[in-house]
Scaffold this motif. Structure first.
Motif, PDB file in Angstrom:
ATOM      1  N   UNK A 163       0.802  -1.071  -0.014  1.00  9.21           N
ATOM      2  CA  UNK A 163       0.010  -0.027  -0.027  1.00  9.21           C
ATOM      3  C   UNK A 163       0.975   1.371  -0.004  1.00  9.21           C
ATOM      4  N   UNK A 164       0.489   2.041  -1.164  1.00  7.07           N
ATOM      5  CA  UNK A 164       1.388   3.360  -1.032  1.00  7.07           C
ATOM      6  C   UNK A 164       0.482   4.430  -1.126  1.00  7.07           C
ATOM      7  N   UNK A 212       3.513  -7.240 -10.056  1.00  5.00           N
ATOM      8  CA  UNK A 212       2.650  -7.728 -11.008  1.00  5.00           C
ATOM      9  C   UNK A 212       1.412  -6.965 -11.507  1.00  5.00           C
ATOM     10  N   UNK A 213       0.962  -6.378 -10.505  1.00  3.53           N
ATOM     11  CA  UNK A 213      -0.250  -5.334 -10.695  1.00  3.53           C
ATOM     12  C   UNK A 213      -0.169  -4.143 -10.064  1.00  3.53           C
ATOM     13  N   UNK A 214      -1.039  -3.067 -10.563  1.00  4.47           N
ATOM     14  CA  UNK A 214      -0.705  -1.855  -9.897  1.00  4.47           C
ATOM     15  C   UNK A 214      -2.335  -1.513  -9.908  1.00  4.47           C
ATOM     16  N   UNK A 215      -2.813  -1.207  -8.898  1.00  6.03           N
ATOM     17  CA  UNK A 215      -4.114  -0.639  -8.484  1.00  6.03           C
ATOM     18  C   UNK A 215      -4.224   0.691  -7.593  1.00  6.03           C
ATOM     19  N   UNK A 216      -5.137   1.569  -8.074  1.00  7.92           N
ATOM     20  CA  UNK A 216      -5.166   2.665  -7.366  1.00  7.92           C
ATOM     21  C   UNK A 216      -6.500   3.619  -7.260  1.00  7.92           C
ATOM     22  N   UNK A 217      -6.461   4.472  -6.419  1.00  5.47           N
ATOM     23  CA  UNK A 217      -7.656   5.261  -6.188  1.00  5.47           C
ATOM     24  C   UNK A 217      -7.414   6.278  -7.508  1.00  5.47           C
ATOM     25  N   UNK A 266      -7.875   9.214  -7.830  1.00  5.54           N
ATOM     26  CA  UNK A 266      -7.172  10.620  -7.350  1.00  5.54           C
ATOM     27  C   UNK A 266      -5.758  10.797  -7.960  1.00  5.54           C
ATOM     28  N   UNK A 267      -5.626  12.074  -8.430  1.00  4.13           N
ATOM     29  CA  UNK A 267      -4.631  12.398  -9.238  1.00  4.13           C
ATOM     30  C   UNK A 267      -3.060  12.004  -8.295  1.00  4.13           C
ATOM     31  N   UNK A 268      -3.252  12.460  -6.884  1.00  3.16           N
ATOM     32  CA  UNK A 268      -2.058  12.564  -6.136  1.00  3.16           C
ATOM     33  C   UNK A 268      -1.717  11.206  -6.143  1.00  3.16           C
ATOM     34  N   UNK A 269      -2.681  10.239  -5.832  1.00  2.00           N
ATOM     35  CA  UNK A 269      -2.343   8.641  -5.832  1.00  2.00           C
ATOM     36  C   UNK A 269      -1.635   8.178  -6.952  1.00  2.00           C
ATOM     37  N   UNK A 270      -2.425   8.591  -8.262  1.00  2.00           N
ATOM     38  CA  UNK A 270      -1.790   7.879  -9.560  1.00  2.00           C
ATOM     39  C   UNK A 270      -0.441   8.430  -9.555  1.00  2.00           C
ATOM     40  N   UNK A 271      -0.189   9.738  -9.336  1.00  2.00           N
ATOM     41  CA  UNK A 271       1.031  10.307  -9.722  1.00  2.00           C
ATOM     42  C   UNK A 271       2.143   9.664  -8.660  1.00  2.00           C
ATOM     43  N   UNK A 272       1.935   9.230  -7.657  1.00  2.00           N
ATOM     44  CA  UNK A 272       2.757   8.897  -6.490  1.00  2.00           C
ATOM     45  C   UNK A 272       3.355   7.766  -7.045  1.00  2.00           C
ATOM     46  N   UNK A 273       2.686   6.648  -7.662  1.00  2.00           N
ATOM     47  CA  UNK A 273       2.968   5.166  -8.166  1.00  2.00           C
ATOM     48  C   UNK A 273       3.102   5.316  -9.693  1.00  2.00           C
ATOM     49  N   UNK A 308       0.793  -3.585  -6.140  1.00  2.00           N
ATOM     50  CA  UNK A 308       0.936  -1.899  -5.559  1.00  2.00           C
ATOM     51  C   UNK A 308      -0.478  -1.421  -5.350  1.00  2.00           C
ATOM     52  N   UNK A 309      -0.964  -0.938  -4.388  1.00  2.00           N
ATOM     53  CA  UNK A 309      -2.326  -0.065  -4.228  1.00  2.00           C
ATOM     54  C   UNK A 309      -1.943   1.225  -4.005  1.00  2.00           C
ATOM     55  N   UNK A 310      -2.122   2.067  -4.683  1.00  2.00           N
ATOM     56  CA  UNK A 310      -2.021   3.573  -4.531  1.00  2.00           C
ATOM     57  C   UNK A 310      -3.339   4.036  -3.788  1.00  2.00           C
ATOM     58  N   UNK A 311      -3.050   4.656  -2.400  1.00  2.00           N
ATOM     59  CA  UNK A 311      -3.947   5.004  -1.700  1.00  2.00           C
ATOM     60  C   UNK A 311      -3.981   6.284  -0.714  1.00  2.00           C
ATOM     61  N   UNK A 312      -4.783   6.445   0.223  1.00  2.00           N
ATOM     62  CA  UNK A 312      -4.749   7.693   0.865  1.00  2.00           C
ATOM     63  C   UNK A 312      -4.695   7.507   2.448  1.00  2.00           C
TER      64      UNK A 312
END
Length: 192
Positions: free
Chosen positions: A6-7, A45-50, A52-59, A132-136
């Motif tokens: 979780x990032x 292997x896989x990337x998932x994300x919120x 929201x731009x800030x989460x996408x940009x972080x990963x 990886x999961x981009x989160x808050x």
């Protein structure tokens, strides 16, 4: 074993009014490089994300390194704060009563419900992989509370200023087995 990194996003620009399109600060963009450096050899292997731009940009740089698409999922978004939703006194009230929410906002229980559903689906579809999961902050904290009921308001406040923050949760046959904190960079939370 399924390993989920979780990032929590890097430092956002709180002068930007729209929560969904809020970008990272210059420091936040620089700190995202540290996220990349940590994850670059983890065989993701896989990337998932919120969404929201800030989460996408972080990963984003890390996903590009692996040549992977980032799959956005609305259920992974941050808690809807509603009116006056980020005042510090409300943090404790929400954590003491997971069903409490301010007008127009979401409770911890609401966030946890949608997030756990998404996470279990992601784990089921990626058994034995590294994810990886981009989160808050609040969204992630609701997951940590789900798997460890001792995770409370003080635990949430401990990570409030950690942007970015990487924590690994491991699962065997869909069951939680371990968590390991890997990286955090302290930045003042200005979301009030």
């Amino acid at each position: 074993m399924t390993r989920v990194y979780f990032v929590r996003h890097a430092q956002p620009d709180h002068a930007w009014e729209d929560d969904r399109t809020r970008p990272l600060t210059t420091e936040g963009r620089e700190d995202s490089r540290k996220v990349f450096k940590f994850l670059q050899d983890k065989n993701i292997d896989s990337f998932y994300c919120s969404p929201y731009k800030r989460s996408l940009d972080t990963i984003g740089e890390t996903a590009a390194h692996y040549g992977k698409e980032i799959i956005t999922d609305e259920r992974l978004r941050e808690r809807e704060s509603g009116r006056n939703g980020n005042h510090h006194e409300l943090f404790r009230k929400r954590w003491e009563d997971h069903d409490f929410h301010e007008e127009g906002g979401e409770s911890i229980a609401m966030v946890q419900g949608r997030y756990v559903t998404a996470l279990k689906e992601i784990i089921r579809n990626n058994d034995g992989r590294n994810i990886v999961i981009g989160t808050h902050g609040t969204a992630l904290s609701s997951i940590l509370n789900y798997y460890d009921t001792d995770y409370d308001c003080d635990s949430f406040l401990r990570i409030l200023d950690w942007m970015p923050y990487i924590i690994e949760l491991d699962f065997v046959d869909g069951e939680f087995t371990d968590k390991i904190e890997h990286l955090h960079i302290k930045k003042e939370f200005l979301g009030i």
